[in-house]
Enzyme design. Structure first.
Site, mmCIF file in Angstrom:
data_model
loop_
_atom_site.group_PDB
_atom_site.id
_atom_site.type_symbol
_atom_site.label_atom_id
_atom_site.label_comp_id
_atom_site.label_asym_id
_atom_site.label_seq_id
_atom_site.Cartn_x
_atom_site.Cartn_y
_atom_site.Cartn_z
ATOM 1 N N ASP A 1 0.828 -1.212 0.000
ATOM 2 C CA ASP A 1 0.000 0.000 0.000
ATOM 3 C C ASP A 1 0.864 1.265 0.000
ATOM 4 O O ASP A 1 1.970 1.266 0.535
ATOM 5 C CB ASP A 1 -0.929 -0.027 1.227
ATOM 6 C CG ASP A 1 -2.095 0.934 1.083
ATOM 7 O OD1 ASP A 1 -2.341 1.426 -0.035
ATOM 8 O OD2 ASP A 1 -2.763 1.201 2.103
ATOM 9 N N ASN B 1 -10.966 -2.483 -5.397
ATOM 10 C CA ASN B 1 -10.183 -1.603 -6.280
ATOM 11 C C ASN B 1 -10.833 -1.405 -7.656
ATOM 12 O O ASN B 1 -10.487 -0.466 -8.377
ATOM 13 C CB ASN B 1 -8.742 -2.109 -6.454
ATOM 14 C CG ASN B 1 -7.872 -1.966 -5.230
ATOM 15 O OD1 ASN B 1 -6.958 -2.758 -4.995
ATOM 16 N ND2 ASN B 1 -8.132 -0.930 -4.407
HETATM 17 C C1 IPE Z 1 -5.454 -2.691 -0.248
HETATM 18 O O1 IPE Z 1 -5.079 -1.375 -0.425
HETATM 19 C C2 IPE Z 1 -5.448 -3.418 -1.559
HETATM 20 C C3 IPE Z 1 -4.138 -3.590 -2.172
HETATM 21 C C4 IPE Z 1 -2.992 -3.293 -1.647
HETATM 22 C C5 IPE Z 1 -4.144 -4.213 -3.480
HETATM 23 P P1 IPE Z 1 -6.177 -0.215 -0.578
HETATM 24 O O2 IPE Z 1 -5.425 1.060 -0.705
HETATM 25 O O3 IPE Z 1 -7.131 -0.541 -1.656
HETATM 26 O O4 IPE Z 1 -6.922 -0.314 0.824
HETATM 27 P P2 IPE Z 1 -7.830 0.749 1.587
HETATM 28 O O5 IPE Z 1 -8.882 1.168 0.635
HETATM 29 O O6 IPE Z 1 -6.956 1.885 1.978
HETATM 30 O O7 IPE Z 1 -8.354 0.019 2.783
HETATM 31 C C1 IPE Z 2 -1.552 0.223 -3.348
HETATM 32 O O1 IPE Z 2 -1.305 1.586 -3.398
HETATM 33 C C2 IPE Z 2 -1.748 -0.377 -4.716
HETATM 34 C C3 IPE Z 2 -3.119 -0.783 -5.025
HETATM 35 C C4 IPE Z 2 -4.136 -0.745 -4.212
HETATM 36 C C5 IPE Z 2 -3.353 -1.270 -6.366
HETATM 37 P P1 IPE Z 2 -2.506 2.629 -3.459
HETATM 38 O O2 IPE Z 2 -2.829 2.883 -4.872
HETATM 39 O O3 IPE Z 2 -3.606 2.204 -2.601
HETATM 40 O O4 IPE Z 2 -1.807 3.925 -2.828
HETATM 41 P P2 IPE Z 2 -2.435 4.924 -1.756
HETATM 42 O O5 IPE Z 2 -2.890 4.104 -0.599
HETATM 43 O O6 IPE Z 2 -3.551 5.627 -2.428
HETATM 44 O O7 IPE Z 2 -1.312 5.830 -1.394
HETATM 45 MG MG MG Z 3 -4.052 2.417 -0.634
#
Ligand code: IPE
Ligand code: IPE
Ligand code: MG
Length: 250
Positions: free
Chosen positions: A22, A70
């Site tokens: 993340d 997502n």
């Molecule tokens: C969790 O991250 C999913 C992945 C790392 C693929 P998100 O960024 O989607 O999670 P939330 O929405 O902050 O809980």
């Molecule tokens: C994790 O990084 C990757 C996926 C969920 C695909 P994010 O895209 O959630 O990055 P933040 O949390 O918005 O910084």
């Molecule tokens: Mg995230």
């Protein structure tokens, strides 16, 4: 760093590490760039984590790459993630072979775009006999969706008289999850300072040790994995027993 590596007990390395990668978006924003730039820069972290885990003797590494939730992101970002998945899997296949990595996927992968399913299935098939480490990508994965899917499949067997209700136990449920061929998670790592599970491996993490770090995923390197493993090795996993029982191996 060398010192850190030396302090790791190679006989007590977690067998299965799961990672919630993340912070890509915030990493990019911090550099004045678009979120997608963060996703592109996540690849080095994935490669380094997989290589290091493999060298340490970790047998299973599971990476949360795309959740069922997502899909609700802007189409532009979802499309970019899908094409990144396709190009990366294609490009990395020779490396997976050279490094003896078996690639696996969990999730509702049928909902991925057809070209992504195609390369994914090809990489899984080509690497199926590799032995050193099993690298699982959670793609269109949601633990609740996984459990619903398992319940449906078990119910079908009951209705068709292929299974008796009384026979349903934890093992049967395990066998109907996407992770049927994976052991329980020992260590779960989440980057970016968020302290939540976000619908990842709910069943499989029942007794996992949880490790949270503020490092944003594109910055995650060898030393950060060492830190997580060292922290894990300094904990006592009691599985409901007392500390004394664990000490005397009762
Ligand atoms: C969790 O991250 C999913 C992945 C790392 C693929 P998100 O960024 O989607 O999670 P939330 O929405 O902050 O809980
Ligand atoms: C994790 O990084 C990757 C996926 C969920 C695909 P994010 O895209 O959630 O990055 P933040 O949390 O918005 O910084
Ligand atoms: Mg995230």
């Amino acid at each position: 760093m060398e010192e850190k590596l030396r302090s790791i007990n190679l006989h007590k390395v977690p067998n299965h590490i799961a990672v919630i990668m993340d912070g890509n978006g915030r990493w990019a924003k911090g550099k004045g760039m678009q979120r997608v730039f963060g996703h592109r820069n996540a690849l080095t972290a994935i490669r380094e984590t997989a290589d290091t885990a493999s060298e340490l003797g970790v047998k299973y590494l599971t990476m949360y790459a795309f959740s069922t939730e997502n899909w609700n992101r802007p189409k532009f970002e979802v499309d970019a993630l899908m094409s990144l998945l396709i190009t990366t899997l294609k490009k990395e296949l020779p490396e997976f072979m050279r490094k003896d990595v078996r690639v696996n996927a969990i999730g509702n992968t049928k909902s991925l775009p057809k070209p992504a399913q195609k390369v994914l299935n090809n990489v899984i098939e080509k690497t199926k006999d590799n032995q050193k480490i099993t690298l699982t990508f959670a793609l269109s994965y949601g633990a609740r969706e996984e459990i619903v899917n398992a319940i449906k499949n078990i119910s079908k067997k009951v209705v068709n008289n292929e299974m008796e209700i009384e026979k349903i136990n934890e093992k049967i449920i395990n066998n109907h999850l996407y992770t049927f061929n994976l052991p329980d998670v020992d260590l779960m790592i989440r980057t970016s300072g968020e302290h939540r599970i976000s619908n990842f491996l709910l069943w499989q993490m029942a007794y996992a040790e949880l490790y949270f770090t503020d490092v944003l995923w594109p910055d995650f390197r060898k030393e950060h994995l060492f830190n997580a493993i060292l922290d894990y090795q300094n904990r006592e996993r009691r599985f409901g027993k007392t500390s004394e029982q664990i000490e005397t191996n009762e």
